[in-house]
Scaffold this motif. Structure first.
Motif, mmCIF file in Angstrom:
data_model
loop_
_atom_site.group_PDB
_atom_site.id
_atom_site.type_symbol
_atom_site.label_atom_id
_atom_site.label_comp_id
_atom_site.label_asym_id
_atom_site.label_seq_id
_atom_site.Cartn_x
_atom_site.Cartn_y
_atom_site.Cartn_z
ATOM 1 N N SER B 285 1.130 -1.496 0.012
ATOM 2 C CA SER B 285 0.373 0.210 0.245
ATOM 3 C C SER B 285 1.042 1.499 0.026
ATOM 4 C CB SER B 285 -0.939 0.327 0.839
ATOM 5 O OG SER B 285 -0.594 -0.177 2.338
ATOM 6 N N GLU B 286 0.600 2.135 -1.183
ATOM 7 C CA GLU B 286 1.719 3.469 -1.155
ATOM 8 C C GLU B 286 0.620 4.438 -0.689
ATOM 9 O OE1 GLU B 286 2.660 1.682 -4.558
ATOM 10 O OE2 GLU B 286 4.246 1.007 -3.749
ATOM 11 N N GLY B 287 -0.611 4.437 -0.673
ATOM 12 C CA GLY B 287 -1.982 4.942 -0.414
ATOM 13 C C GLY B 287 -3.190 4.269 -1.024
ATOM 14 N N VAL B 288 -4.099 5.463 -0.321
ATOM 15 C CA VAL B 288 -5.727 4.533 -0.111
ATOM 16 C C VAL B 288 -5.967 4.867 -1.518
ATOM 17 C CG1 VAL B 288 -7.483 4.603 0.868
ATOM 18 C CG2 VAL B 288 -6.132 4.650 2.156
ATOM 19 N N GLN B 289 -6.040 6.110 -1.784
ATOM 20 C CA GLN B 289 -6.247 6.763 -3.681
ATOM 21 C C GLN B 289 -5.999 4.827 -4.686
ATOM 22 O OE1 GLN B 289 -4.081 8.305 -1.509
ATOM 23 N NE2 GLN B 289 -3.330 10.121 -1.867
ATOM 24 N N LYS B 290 -4.891 4.874 -4.565
ATOM 25 C CA LYS B 290 -4.657 3.694 -5.328
ATOM 26 C C LYS B 290 -5.856 2.543 -5.259
ATOM 27 C CE LYS B 290 -0.679 2.579 -7.241
ATOM 28 N NZ LYS B 290 0.677 1.664 -7.373
ATOM 29 N N MET B 291 -6.473 2.337 -4.063
ATOM 30 C CA MET B 291 -7.625 1.423 -4.601
ATOM 31 C C MET B 291 -8.163 1.707 -5.460
ATOM 32 S SD MET B 291 -5.982 -0.752 -2.245
ATOM 33 C CE MET B 291 -7.581 -1.997 -2.175
ATOM 34 N N THR B 292 -8.734 2.616 -5.748
ATOM 35 C CA THR B 292 -9.849 3.309 -6.768
ATOM 36 C C THR B 292 -9.457 2.490 -8.190
ATOM 37 O OG1 THR B 292 -9.749 4.714 -5.583
ATOM 38 C CG2 THR B 292 -11.673 4.512 -7.157
ATOM 39 N N LEU B 293 -7.648 3.333 -8.142
ATOM 40 C CA LEU B 293 -7.745 2.242 -9.652
ATOM 41 C C LEU B 293 -7.131 1.112 -9.044
ATOM 42 C CD1 LEU B 293 -5.557 3.144 -11.906
ATOM 43 C CD2 LEU B 293 -3.484 3.061 -10.806
ATOM 44 N N VAL B 294 -6.808 0.380 -8.441
ATOM 45 C CA VAL B 294 -7.040 -0.934 -8.461
ATOM 46 C C VAL B 294 -8.510 -1.673 -8.733
ATOM 47 C CG1 VAL B 294 -6.209 -3.344 -7.011
ATOM 48 C CG2 VAL B 294 -4.624 -1.460 -6.717
ATOM 49 N N ASP B 295 -9.443 -1.173 -8.469
ATOM 50 C CA ASP B 295 -10.310 -1.697 -8.265
ATOM 51 C C ASP B 295 -11.118 -1.426 -9.944
ATOM 52 O OD1 ASP B 295 -11.033 -1.552 -5.831
ATOM 53 O OD2 ASP B 295 -12.161 0.048 -4.822
ATOM 54 N N TYR B 296 -10.826 -0.657 -10.548
ATOM 55 C CA TYR B 296 -10.816 -0.116 -11.825
ATOM 56 C C TYR B 296 -10.424 -1.423 -12.988
ATOM 57 C CZ TYR B 296 -10.739 1.782 -16.309
ATOM 58 O OH TYR B 296 -11.963 1.943 -17.802
ATOM 59 N N ASN B 297 -9.002 -1.590 -12.414
ATOM 60 C CA ASN B 297 -8.410 -2.335 -13.250
ATOM 61 C C ASN B 297 -9.036 -3.695 -13.088
ATOM 62 O OD1 ASN B 297 -6.455 -0.883 -14.353
ATOM 63 N ND2 ASN B 297 -5.163 -0.838 -13.237
ATOM 64 N N VAL B 298 -9.271 -3.939 -11.464
ATOM 65 C CA VAL B 298 -9.340 -5.406 -11.431
ATOM 66 C C VAL B 298 -10.586 -6.318 -12.308
ATOM 67 C CG1 VAL B 298 -10.873 -7.255 -9.687
ATOM 68 C CG2 VAL B 298 -8.397 -6.160 -9.373
ATOM 69 N N GLU B 299 -11.496 -4.508 -12.245
ATOM 70 C CA GLU B 299 -13.106 -4.587 -13.066
ATOM 71 C C GLU B 299 -12.878 -4.986 -14.644
ATOM 72 O OE1 GLU B 299 -16.032 -5.398 -12.331
ATOM 73 O OE2 GLU B 299 -16.722 -5.200 -14.578
ATOM 74 N N ILE B 300 -11.784 -4.466 -15.245
ATOM 75 C CA ILE B 300 -11.496 -5.043 -16.643
ATOM 76 C C ILE B 300 -11.013 -5.776 -17.174
ATOM 77 C CG2 ILE B 300 -9.847 -4.213 -18.698
ATOM 78 C CD1 ILE B 300 -11.804 -1.018 -17.767
ATOM 79 N N PHE B 301 -9.843 -6.181 -15.743
ATOM 80 C CA PHE B 301 -9.452 -8.068 -15.793
ATOM 81 C C PHE B 301 -10.404 -8.530 -15.439
ATOM 82 C CE2 PHE B 301 -8.485 -11.944 -13.322
ATOM 83 C CZ PHE B 301 -7.039 -12.600 -13.934
ATOM 84 N N ARG B 302 -11.967 -8.483 -15.045
ATOM 85 C CA ARG B 302 -12.973 -9.576 -14.941
ATOM 86 C C ARG B 302 -14.084 -9.766 -16.048
ATOM 87 N NH1 ARG B 302 -18.205 -9.714 -12.774
ATOM 88 N NH2 ARG B 302 -18.607 -8.271 -13.369
ATOM 89 N N GLN B 303 -13.432 -8.286 -16.481
ATOM 90 C CA GLN B 303 -14.454 -8.900 -18.225
ATOM 91 C C GLN B 303 -13.507 -9.477 -19.285
ATOM 92 O OE1 GLN B 303 -14.580 -4.319 -19.462
ATOM 93 N NE2 GLN B 303 -15.789 -3.822 -17.167
ATOM 94 N N GLY B 304 -11.964 -9.123 -19.023
ATOM 95 C CA GLY B 304 -11.081 -9.658 -19.992
ATOM 96 C C GLY B 304 -11.683 -10.969 -19.866
ATOM 97 N N LEU B 305 -11.917 -11.537 -18.152
ATOM 98 C CA LEU B 305 -12.050 -13.176 -17.976
ATOM 99 C C LEU B 305 -13.367 -13.407 -18.963
ATOM 100 C CD1 LEU B 305 -11.709 -14.040 -14.702
ATOM 101 C CD2 LEU B 305 -10.675 -14.986 -16.617
#
Lengths: 245, 319
Positions: B285-305
């Motif tokens: 963790s470098e900061g909570v702000q990044k979590m939103t980015l992770v959420d977004y990327n994971v969602e993209i990953f899910r769509q990819g799957l």
């Protein structure tokens, strides 16, 4: 000074009279030296008794013990326990609870916290043991002891607090494999959203929100950050209560 | 069921067959050791022709020479019928051996088996060895690797995970099957047993906590032990989790999401994917702000799957 006496009876014991005798002797000295102590009785190894006879055995034993202990004017609190289920957590929670002063103040503030956060349930845990100290369900507060008698939400598992203790303890153990401890947990599930965070140096708080779909109208926009901010904001206040003891 | 609890299981008396439905649908057949594979009445030819992997379990605390001989016969026979078969040898009960002896045993068994294969003039046999024990997570680890060989999309999944990790600051990511705790894919960084254990325990935390607040608890009241059974597919709670990936769910995305911050600055991240899969990762963790980015990327990953598996004709998926 003894604050609490916890006497453990083996429910399958061969020498019941001798056990009771020891217990009575304990009470006698307790009366003499620590008259304010609280007395808890655990009837252990309850798993060895057939399930349908457990209540009967428990009540009968407690009656005998109460009769025997009458001259010493202690009020006995009894628990049927076993290491094979969560009953030990329940017993210890109550014992820990009884040791915490100004429980009522805690309770009151927890209640208003739950109300402000529109939470389904707020649970307070002791930090090291992760035993439940107190909880508020659906706007109704109860200390751990009284909740056993008053039925809370009938649709939910009545043993859930002990189970949470169990789950989190296992998790703590698995975290220690990485030589670390967890700070917060936040869960967005199908059935609830839950947030676990530190409240005071000695307690953890768990806030359970209804899932987005089942929340009352207008409450849907409450997200995790609001809860986390609420916990953060109330931290100093709860700390003051704890330190005022 | 935890691996440890298998102590109380009776030994298998006759061949059993069990189906698993997950991202990859697979079936497991267990053939007990006392059964003679080469008895003419037994239709081993048909079985070997169908299977993708053959798992052979050796007791490492016992005299294993006979077992190796038996294995040798089976390999020769099965390889003739189906050369594409993956042979997986589980060197089991290694908990009783010291660390050094463990490796010696593995080396000894590997040496003997390969020598025999050379002697028998068999080339191109896919054979792998795994050290397992019921007292830790090694059995999951071994089965993960076995199953992964049978996932044809593995390179795609690994690639997807690699990209996800690179762009979201995830240190390690696993694609777990929630029911069995087997991981179907992971990114290309080396797997650390502890990380795997913590991630797999984290699934328990998330699923169990969520289940406690299921409105009708009566269904799962029968299971006082909250640990999930790797084998059972009939637990009502898990059915709910798997259903969560179905089309009937609310469109806004994954059902279960769970994060946990640790004192050493790591964040455990779990997000439910399609078909009873979950992505579990570890983020520095470098900061909570990044979590939103992770959420977004994971969602993209899910769509990819979803897109990878939408094409799969064997397993039609509505998404």
């Amino acid at each position: 000074m003894v604050e609490v006496l916890i006497h453990v009876f083996d429910v399958e014991s061969k020498e019941v009279t001798k056990d009771i005798e020891t217990f009575i002797r304990c009470l006698r000295y307790l009366r003499e030296f620590s008259p304010d102590a609280k007395v808890f009785v655990l009837l252990h190894k309850m798993d060895l008794v057939r399930a349908e006879r457990r209540d009967e055995v428990f009540n009968a034993t407690m009656r005998t013990l109460r009769d025997q202990a009458k001259p010493f004017e202690f009020s006995l609190t009894g628990f049927a326990t076993s290491i094979w289920d969560e009953s030990l957590y329940k017993a210890w929670s109550s014992i820990v609870c009884s040791l915490i002063p100004n429980m009522a103040t805690f309770q009151k503030h927890l209640e208003s916290f739950a109300d402000i956060s529109e939470a389904q349930e707020v649970v307070l845990f002791e930090r090291t043991t992760f035993l439940v100290i107190s909880h508020v369900s659906g706007g109704q507060a109860s200390t751990f002891v009284s909740s056993i008698k008053s039925k809370t939400d009938p649709k939910l598992d009545p043993k859930r607090f002990e189970k949470i203790s169990n789950i989190i303890k296992t998790y703590k153990q698995s975290c220690s494999k990485m030589r670390s401890q967890f700070q917060t947990v936040s869960l967005h599930g199908l059935n609830c959203s839950a947030y676990i965070d530190t409240l005071t140096p000695n307690t953890f708080i768990m806030v359970v929100m209804p899932p987005a779909g089942r929340a009352p109208a207008g409450a849907n926009d409450i997200d995790g950050n609001t809860i986390i901010a609420n916990i953060r904001a109330s931290r100093t206040w709860f700390q003051t209560i704890e330190e005022s003891n | 069921m935890q691996p440890l609890e298998t102590l109380y299981i009776e030994s298998t008396a006759k061949p059993t067959y069990e189906r698993f439905d997950s991202l990859v649908n697979f079936a497991v057949q267990e053939l007990p050791g006392q059964l003679d594979m080469f008895e003419p009445s037994y239709d081993s030819e048909r079985i070997f022709a169908q299977v993708g992997s053959l798992i052979y379990v050796i007791d490492s605390q016992d005299e294993y020479l006979y077992a190796l001989q038996n294995l040798q016969q089976i390999i020769e026979y099965a390889f003739k019928i189906n050369p594409a078969i993956n042979f997986e040898v589980l060197i089991h009960k290694v908990d009783g051996l010291s660390d050094d002896f463990r490796l010696d045993t593995q080396r000894d068994i590997m040496q003997r088996v390969t020598d025999e294969l050379v002697d028998a003039n068999l080339e191109g046999v896919n054979i792998a060895f795994h050290l397992t024990s019921i007292f830790d997570h090694s059995i999951y680890e071994a089965f993960s690797r076995i199953i992964q060989k049978l996932v044809p999309e593995l390179p795609v999944l690994e690639n997807l995970l690699d990209i996800l990790c690179q762009h979201s600051g995830i240190e390690k990511a696993f694609l777990f099957d929630v029911n069995s705790k087997i991981y179907l894919a992971t990114d290309s960084s080396p797997v650390d047993v502890e990380t795997y254990q913590v991630c797999s325990d984290f699934i328990d935390v998330a699923v169990d906590l969520d289940l406690l607040y299921k409105p009708s608890y009566t269904q799962q009241q029968q299971q006082p032990q909250t640990q999930q059974t790797p084998e059972s597919n009939n637990s009502p709670g898990l059915a709910a989790v798997t259903n969560g990936s179905g089309p009937s769910q609310t469109p806004e995305g994954p059902g279960l999401k769970c994060t946990s911050k640790l004192h050493n600055g790591m964040v455990l991240y779990l997000s439910q994917m399609i078909r009873g899969l979950a992505l579990v990762g570890m983020i520095r963790s470098e900061g909570v702000q990044k979590m939103t980015l992770v959420d977004y990327n994971v969602e993209i990953f899910r769509q990819g799957l979803t897109r990878v598996y939408a094409e799969d004709p064997l397993h039609p998926h509505p998404a």
